[in-house]
Design a protein around this motif. Structure first.
Motif, PDB file in Angstrom:
ATOM      1  N   LEU A 263      36.663  44.340  43.256  1.00 47.99           N
ATOM      2  CA  LEU A 263      36.735  43.172  43.884  1.00 47.99           C
ATOM      3  C   LEU A 263      35.263  42.522  43.810  1.00 47.99           C
ATOM      4  O   LEU A 263      34.267  43.035  43.933  1.00 47.99           O
ATOM      5  CB  LEU A 263      36.874  43.364  45.579  1.00 47.99           C
ATOM      6  CG  LEU A 263      38.143  44.159  45.891  1.00 47.99           C
ATOM      7  CD1 LEU A 263      38.219  44.004  47.238  1.00 47.99           C
ATOM      8  CD2 LEU A 263      39.261  43.631  45.317  1.00 47.99           C
ATOM      9  N   THR A 264      35.168  41.208  43.654  1.00 44.95           N
ATOM     10  CA  THR A 264      33.912  40.511  43.611  1.00 44.95           C
ATOM     11  C   THR A 264      34.053  39.501  44.992  1.00 44.95           C
ATOM     12  O   THR A 264      34.902  38.763  44.916  1.00 44.95           O
ATOM     13  CB  THR A 264      33.878  39.908  42.282  1.00 44.95           C
ATOM     14  OG1 THR A 264      34.913  38.746  42.148  1.00 44.95           O
ATOM     15  CG2 THR A 264      33.717  40.621  41.168  1.00 44.95           C
ATOM     16  N   TYR A 265      33.106  39.487  45.795  1.00 48.45           N
ATOM     17  CA  TYR A 265      33.282  38.906  46.931  1.00 48.45           C
ATOM     18  C   TYR A 265      31.582  38.524  47.387  1.00 48.45           C
ATOM     19  O   TYR A 265      30.936  39.323  47.664  1.00 48.45           O
ATOM     20  CB  TYR A 265      33.875  39.649  47.759  1.00 48.45           C
ATOM     21  CG  TYR A 265      34.188  38.770  49.446  1.00 48.45           C
ATOM     22  CD1 TYR A 265      35.027  37.675  49.343  1.00 48.45           C
ATOM     23  CD2 TYR A 265      33.579  39.199  50.529  1.00 48.45           C
ATOM     24  CE1 TYR A 265      35.396  36.955  50.558  1.00 48.45           C
ATOM     25  CE2 TYR A 265      33.687  38.577  51.663  1.00 48.45           C
ATOM     26  CZ  TYR A 265      34.385  37.322  51.612  1.00 48.45           C
ATOM     27  OH  TYR A 265      34.684  36.701  52.567  1.00 48.45           O
ATOM     28  N   ASN A 266      31.472  37.223  47.398  1.00 50.69           N
ATOM     29  CA  ASN A 266      30.145  36.769  48.143  1.00 50.69           C
ATOM     30  C   ASN A 266      30.596  36.092  49.601  1.00 50.69           C
ATOM     31  O   ASN A 266      31.435  35.206  49.807  1.00 50.69           O
ATOM     32  CB  ASN A 266      29.720  35.488  47.491  1.00 50.69           C
ATOM     33  CG  ASN A 266      29.271  35.907  45.960  1.00 50.69           C
ATOM     34  OD1 ASN A 266      28.723  37.168  45.727  1.00 50.69           O
ATOM     35  ND2 ASN A 266      29.538  34.958  44.772  1.00 50.69           N
ATOM     36  N   PRO A 267      29.845  36.774  50.548  1.00 52.31           N
ATOM     37  CA  PRO A 267      30.025  36.389  51.911  1.00 52.31           C
ATOM     38  C   PRO A 267      29.961  35.022  51.923  1.00 52.31           C
ATOM     39  O   PRO A 267      29.060  34.300  51.472  1.00 52.31           O
ATOM     40  CB  PRO A 267      28.952  36.975  52.585  1.00 52.31           C
ATOM     41  CG  PRO A 267      28.425  38.185  51.674  1.00 52.31           C
ATOM     42  CD  PRO A 267      28.611  37.715  50.351  1.00 52.31           C
ATOM     43  N   PRO A 268      30.836  34.288  52.655  1.00 53.60           N
ATOM     44  CA  PRO A 268      30.816  32.803  52.967  1.00 53.60           C
ATOM     45  C   PRO A 268      29.774  32.431  53.863  1.00 53.60           C
ATOM     46  O   PRO A 268      29.352  33.037  54.748  1.00 53.60           O
ATOM     47  CB  PRO A 268      32.082  32.784  54.003  1.00 53.60           C
ATOM     48  CG  PRO A 268      32.561  33.834  54.608  1.00 53.60           C
ATOM     49  CD  PRO A 268      31.854  35.190  53.691  1.00 53.60           C
ATOM     50  N   SER A 269      29.501  31.099  53.577  1.00 49.14           N
ATOM     51  CA  SER A 269      28.122  30.456  54.379  1.00 49.14           C
ATOM     52  C   SER A 269      28.675  30.038  55.432  1.00 49.14           C
ATOM     53  O   SER A 269      29.876  29.997  55.817  1.00 49.14           O
ATOM     54  CB  SER A 269      27.612  29.232  53.295  1.00 49.14           C
ATOM     55  OG  SER A 269      28.668  28.387  53.340  1.00 49.14           O
ATOM     56  N   CYS A 339      41.203  34.862  50.266  1.00 46.60           N
ATOM     57  CA  CYS A 339      40.176  34.251  50.889  1.00 46.60           C
ATOM     58  C   CYS A 339      39.153  35.277  51.500  1.00 46.60           C
ATOM     59  O   CYS A 339      38.237  35.248  51.766  1.00 46.60           O
ATOM     60  CB  CYS A 339      40.896  33.578  52.236  1.00 46.60           C
ATOM     61  SG  CYS A 339      41.672  34.721  53.536  1.00 46.60           S
ATOM     62  N   SER A 340      39.521  36.695  51.280  1.00 48.35           N
ATOM     63  CA  SER A 340      38.718  37.734  51.877  1.00 48.35           C
ATOM     64  C   SER A 340      39.216  39.239  51.462  1.00 48.35           C
ATOM     65  O   SER A 340      40.354  39.112  50.964  1.00 48.35           O
ATOM     66  CB  SER A 340      38.794  37.664  53.497  1.00 48.35           C
ATOM     67  OG  SER A 340      39.759  38.219  54.145  1.00 48.35           O
ATOM     68  N   PRO A 341      38.345  40.188  51.373  1.00 49.09           N
ATOM     69  CA  PRO A 341      38.784  41.340  50.902  1.00 49.09           C
ATOM     70  C   PRO A 341      39.978  41.958  52.026  1.00 49.09           C
ATOM     71  O   PRO A 341      40.767  42.837  51.314  1.00 49.09           O
ATOM     72  CB  PRO A 341      37.624  42.318  50.942  1.00 49.09           C
ATOM     73  CG  PRO A 341      36.488  41.447  51.003  1.00 49.09           C
ATOM     74  CD  PRO A 341      36.756  40.190  51.681  1.00 49.09           C
ATOM     75  N   GLU A 342      40.032  41.678  53.034  1.00 47.97           N
ATOM     76  CA  GLU A 342      41.192  42.011  53.877  1.00 47.97           C
ATOM     77  C   GLU A 342      42.581  41.563  53.452  1.00 47.97           C
ATOM     78  O   GLU A 342      43.632  42.364  53.882  1.00 47.97           O
ATOM     79  CB  GLU A 342      40.899  41.503  55.151  1.00 47.97           C
ATOM     80  CG  GLU A 342      39.803  42.275  56.292  1.00 47.97           C
ATOM     81  CD  GLU A 342      38.477  41.656  55.735  1.00 47.97           C
ATOM     82  OE1 GLU A 342      38.231  40.817  54.848  1.00 47.97           O
ATOM     83  OE2 GLU A 342      37.513  42.334  56.098  1.00 47.97           O
ATOM     84  N   ALA A 366      46.432  44.055  44.159  1.00 48.89           N
ATOM     85  CA  ALA A 366      45.203  43.794  43.633  1.00 48.89           C
ATOM     86  C   ALA A 366      44.827  44.808  42.223  1.00 48.89           C
ATOM     87  O   ALA A 366      44.204  44.584  41.462  1.00 48.89           O
ATOM     88  CB  ALA A 366      44.069  44.014  44.384  1.00 48.89           C
ATOM     89  N   SER A 367      45.447  46.001  42.266  1.00 49.64           N
ATOM     90  CA  SER A 367      45.298  46.560  41.200  1.00 49.64           C
ATOM     91  C   SER A 367      46.673  47.578  40.636  1.00 49.64           C
ATOM     92  O   SER A 367      47.645  47.685  41.320  1.00 49.64           O
ATOM     93  CB  SER A 367      44.415  47.982  41.538  1.00 49.64           C
ATOM     94  OG  SER A 367      43.330  47.680  42.254  1.00 49.64           O
TER      95      SER A 367
END
Length: 379
Positions: A263-269, A339-342, A366-367
């Protein structure tokens, strides 16, 4: 005794000395210089002239100059011209004088430098008559702008050159049905390529392409798409709209040999968190309540595709690979945004145990087992 007057003694005549000269031999004629290849070709074509000939194939030879002057006079009805493997470095202006030509094959030459194609190509009758053009195996570093003026072109081959890109003006070739650009150094596909309504066969193999623009799904006439041996790690979801696609080649891409499940995820601002709250809780607002920039920002919200989520995202999202059945023939890895890892399903070995279950569940997982990736690639 010395003679009076200082004259010397009179010598008695001796035997006559006869010098017999060797007859001069005729000099051997110097061998006539062999005619230049261009001159030899011109003489050969002049001898073969025909007012009815429709097809002309030049045998492989080493030509330095352009097509010989007079070609259009010797073959005024010419429709097919094959100069492949002749070593041509420039076509010359004689090409413009062939009004009936509809097929030009000039592969495996030395074309590609300045002046390779004659000036005025787009304004010549050839621009309307030419249907097939093969310039593969030459030295073009870019698609010559003159080619983009050949509005009647249906087949264009520029494989095995030195191209690094595809010009956006490729969209001008509205009649194009076959486009071969394999074996170059192309890194990106312009969205304008999708504006070719008649394109049926697109070959982009053996390049350095890393992604496919989603606009490519607008090629509703596309029957065959060759993307093997590139740098693709995923395909856009929109490719599912290519309902008429019959052939899809993906082998030799990272998506084949590198199973993607991280997973690639940047925390939201803070701005995104606030925007998500406004959109998910339906907080009412009007343009007069917020600055114009924030109103525009809120309009860019994307819905999370997870049906159990109902959330939205702006810039921060999870990128995953989603496998989808395509035309009943392939299992395609498509980019999936959450929208999120959850919202993602954890990797489970259960997907490997039940074939029927994995076929239906893989679209939301996802996999997927690595062997399914193999199935996609080899399809």
């Amino acid at each position: 005794m010395a003679a009076a007057g200082g004259e010397g003694p009179e010598l008695e005549p001796g035997p006559e000395l006869a010098l017999e000269m060797e007859p001069e031999s005729e000099p051997e004629p110097e061998p006539e210089p062999e005619p230049e290849p261009e001159q030899a070709l011109a003489a050969e074509l002049s001898a073969r002239r025909s007012a009815e000939a429709r097809r002309l194939v030049l045998s492989p030879r080493r030509l330095l100059g352009p097509l010989p002057a007079g070609l259009s006079q010797w073959f005024p009805a010419l429709e097919v011209l094959d100069v492949s493997g002749t070593g041509l470095a420039e076509m010359g202006t004689e090409l413009l004088s062939l009004p009936c030509l509809h097929t030009l094959l000039a592969k495996n030459n030395r074309l590609g430098g300045p002046g390779s194609l004659p000036k005025g190509l787009g304004q010549a009758p050839l621009a309307r008559s030419l249907r097939v053009l093969n310039l593969s195996g030459n030295r073009f570093a870019e698609v010559p702008p003159a080619l983009l003026q050949l509005r009647g072109l249906r087949s264009l081959s520029l494989g095995g050159n030195r191209l690094h890109g595809i010009p956006p003006d490729i969209q001008e070739l509205q009649s194009l049905e076959f486009l071969y650009l394999g074996g170059n150094f192309i890194t990106a596909i312009p969205p304008e390529l999708a504006k070719l309504p008649s394109l049926r066969y697109l070959v982009l193999c053996d390049n350095k392409i890393q992604s496919i623009p989603p606009q490519l799904a607008q090629l509703h006439s596309l029957r065959s798409l060759s993307l093997h041996n590139n740098l693709l790690t995923y395909l856009p979801r929109e490719i599912l709209n290519l309902v008429h696609l019959e052939e899809l080649s993906l082998r030799g891409n990272p998506l084949v040999v590198r199973f993607v499940r991280d997973l690639t995820y940047n925390p939201p601002s803070l701005q995104e968190l606030a925007g998500r709250t406004v959109k998910t809780r339906n907080v009412p607002y009007t343009p007069s309540d917020l600055p114009e920039s924030l109103v525009r920002y809120l309009s860019l919200a994307s819905n999370c595709p997870n049906p159990k989520c109902g959330g939205v995202y702006f810039d921060s999202c999870v990128r995953q690979i989603k496998f989808v059945d395509f035309c009943g023939k392939y299992r395609l890895p498509l980019m999936h945004y959450l929208c999120s890892p959850e919202c993602s399903s954890p990797f489970s070995s259960a997907s490997q145990s039940s074939t029927s279950q994995s076929e239906s569940d893989s679209e939301d997982e996802a996999s997927v087992a690595a062997h399914r990736m193999q199935k996609v690639l080899l399809g």
